[in-house]
Design an enzyme around this catalytic site. Sequence first.
Site, PDB file in Angstrom:
ATOM      1  N   ARG A 119     -23.104  -4.213   1.499  1.00  0.00           N
ATOM      2  CA  ARG A 119     -23.330  -2.939   0.797  1.00  0.00           C
ATOM      3  C   ARG A 119     -24.725  -2.846   0.185  1.00  0.00           C
ATOM      4  O   ARG A 119     -25.254  -1.752   0.002  1.00  0.00           O
ATOM      5  CB  ARG A 119     -22.275  -2.750  -0.291  1.00  0.00           C
ATOM      6  CG  ARG A 119     -20.940  -2.414   0.308  1.00  0.00           C
ATOM      7  CD  ARG A 119     -19.874  -2.282  -0.727  1.00  0.00           C
ATOM      8  NE  ARG A 119     -18.660  -1.759  -0.104  1.00  0.00           N
ATOM      9  CZ  ARG A 119     -17.511  -1.662  -0.723  1.00  0.00           C
ATOM     10  NH1 ARG A 119     -17.374  -2.037  -1.973  1.00  0.00           N
ATOM     11  NH2 ARG A 119     -16.465  -1.171  -0.096  1.00  0.00           N
ATOM     12  N   LYS A 137       1.395   2.375   9.808  1.00  0.00           N
ATOM     13  CA  LYS A 137       2.357   3.468   9.642  1.00  0.00           C
ATOM     14  C   LYS A 137       1.854   4.842  10.059  1.00  0.00           C
ATOM     15  O   LYS A 137       0.694   5.171   9.853  1.00  0.00           O
ATOM     16  CB  LYS A 137       2.762   3.544   8.172  1.00  0.00           C
ATOM     17  CG  LYS A 137       3.568   2.339   7.726  1.00  0.00           C
ATOM     18  CD  LYS A 137       3.972   2.505   6.291  1.00  0.00           C
ATOM     19  CE  LYS A 137       5.005   1.455   5.914  1.00  0.00           C
ATOM     20  NZ  LYS A 137       5.375   1.557   4.512  1.00  0.00           N
ATOM     21  N   GLY A 195     -10.656   1.721   7.336  1.00  0.00           N
ATOM     22  CA  GLY A 195      -9.560   0.763   7.341  1.00  0.00           C
ATOM     23  C   GLY A 195      -9.802  -0.484   8.155  1.00  0.00           C
ATOM     24  O   GLY A 195     -10.925  -0.943   8.316  1.00  0.00           O
ATOM     25  N   GLY A 245     -11.891   4.633   2.315  1.00  0.00           N
ATOM     26  CA  GLY A 245     -11.209   5.846   1.846  1.00  0.00           C
ATOM     27  C   GLY A 245     -12.004   7.104   2.125  1.00  0.00           C
ATOM     28  O   GLY A 245     -11.448   8.137   2.527  1.00  0.00           O
TER      29      GLY A 245
HETATM   30  P1  AMP Z   1      -3.850   0.480   8.608  1.00  0.00           P
HETATM   31  O1  AMP Z   1      -4.403   0.020   7.292  1.00  0.00           O
HETATM   32  O2  AMP Z   1      -2.885   1.595   8.514  1.00  0.00           O
HETATM   33  O3  AMP Z   1      -4.955   0.731   9.609  1.00  0.00           O
HETATM   34  O4  AMP Z   1      -2.957  -0.701   9.145  1.00  0.00           O
HETATM   35  C1  AMP Z   1      -3.491  -1.929   9.494  1.00  0.00           C
HETATM   36  C2  AMP Z   1      -2.401  -2.926   9.566  1.00  0.00           C
HETATM   37  O5  AMP Z   1      -1.482  -2.563  10.582  1.00  0.00           O
HETATM   38  C3  AMP Z   1      -2.901  -4.295   9.904  1.00  0.00           C
HETATM   39  O6  AMP Z   1      -2.717  -5.135   8.814  1.00  0.00           O
HETATM   40  C4  AMP Z   1      -2.026  -4.721  11.076  1.00  0.00           C
HETATM   41  O7  AMP Z   1      -1.535  -6.041  10.958  1.00  0.00           O
HETATM   42  C5  AMP Z   1      -0.869  -3.747  11.014  1.00  0.00           C
HETATM   43  N1  AMP Z   1      -0.218  -3.581  12.313  1.00  0.00           N
HETATM   44  C6  AMP Z   1      -0.787  -3.310  13.493  1.00  0.00           C
HETATM   45  N2  AMP Z   1       0.113  -3.306  14.482  1.00  0.00           N
HETATM   46  C7  AMP Z   1       1.302  -3.599  13.929  1.00  0.00           C
HETATM   47  C8  AMP Z   1       2.628  -3.760  14.440  1.00  0.00           C
HETATM   48  N3  AMP Z   1       2.899  -3.616  15.735  1.00  0.00           N
HETATM   49  N4  AMP Z   1       3.608  -4.050  13.559  1.00  0.00           N
HETATM   50  C9  AMP Z   1       3.335  -4.207  12.254  1.00  0.00           C
HETATM   51  N5  AMP Z   1       2.116  -4.061  11.719  1.00  0.00           N
HETATM   52  C10 AMP Z   1       1.107  -3.760  12.538  1.00  0.00           C
END
Ligand code: AMP
Length: 395
Positions: free
Chosen positions: A35, A197, A353, A376
Amino acid sequence: MKTLNDFNFDNKKALIRVDFNVPLNEKYQVTDASRIKAVKPTIIKILEDGGSCILMSHLGRPKNKEEGFSLKHIVNTVSEIIGVQVQFVEDCIGEKAEKAAKELKPGQILLLENLRFYKEETQGDLSFAQQLAVLGDFYVNDAFGTAHRAHASTAVIAEYFDGKKCFGKLLEQEIESINKVMKENKKPVTAIIGGAKVSSKITILENILDPIDHLIIGGGMAFTFIKALGGKVGNSLVEDDKLELALHILEQAKQKSVQVHLPVDALIADSFSENATTKQAPIAEIPDGWMGLDTGKETNTLFAGVIRESKTILWNGPVGVFEMKPFSHGTISMGIAIAEATKNGCFSLVGGGDSVAAVKQFGLEKKVSYVSTGGGAMLEMLEGKTLPGIAAIEN
Ligand code: AMP
């Protein structure tokens, strides 16, 4: 868009909001200086013009004036990176700060104490913003990481610099790269949306359908789509209350002529663990007791094919649990395909992310066009929101 190049800073004091919210170890040493390095071009341009820089930032979430959150810990690191000995003042407003700012000469840099030692910063307090504003002749915002906050130093302060405010080079790059995806894009445009999710990505999914031609859905969130389409997903991550929404998004995509690519197979495991027993399975036939933790081999080939044909790519979210080695192959394969496409002239933006962490972890950072510095803030831009820090400069 007002940028640094619209001004000459000769003999002027630029008050720059930077994001020096860097990680420190127990000895208060900076463990990741990205940063700080990111704002170097802005600082250098102002110094080369013959101006001086007053840097203001927050560090962590102090409750009051806590020594552990003092920006004095990073003075040496900033000095080394910029190549100029940085002065430090142990307040960000008031007599001491005003005296230090007044005495600052062209070519010099002053770092103010942590803005969040005052609760007025996050409250967006007008009088606090005014006390900061008296320190400089120009206001420059180069803190993308906090651009989605309407804080005193990130947004409110701008109203005291009518005609004398602009984006720093980092913020300019961030805005330009997102515009290259959302507005002035070269087709075909592909968005790869992964992560855990659906619920945290809905607004993004809805907002990006307009500019894109292909939507690749991976990660845990893909299973909500597969189940909604009637597939058997075993113990994979599913949001049962989002099944309807998943179908709605697929319908919207169809109406907007966006081609959706869902996984066709998965690497499944008998537990959420690095030591789990694993095997490949068709995406809609995952047995009970098993969960999909990565994209399967066929899917990786399929997705890579779409990626290689793209001229613009946005990547947000890993397609598997990349933190565990056995489930990192899908994400690595996406990264390599994006790097290849980029080499062939595609513009690729990785942002918001965990895909940023993945790209860094797999050493692909320099092989994509741009890696966003604001988690964010980038997410909110992808959601189509107007960020207060950006609006304050543009208004
Ligand atoms: P996000 O912050 O929403 O981009 O989510 C990232 C997280 O999603 C990471 O920590 C991954 O380990 C998790 N992730 C990716 N694929 C899967 C999966 N098939 N089942 C559970 N978690 C997952």
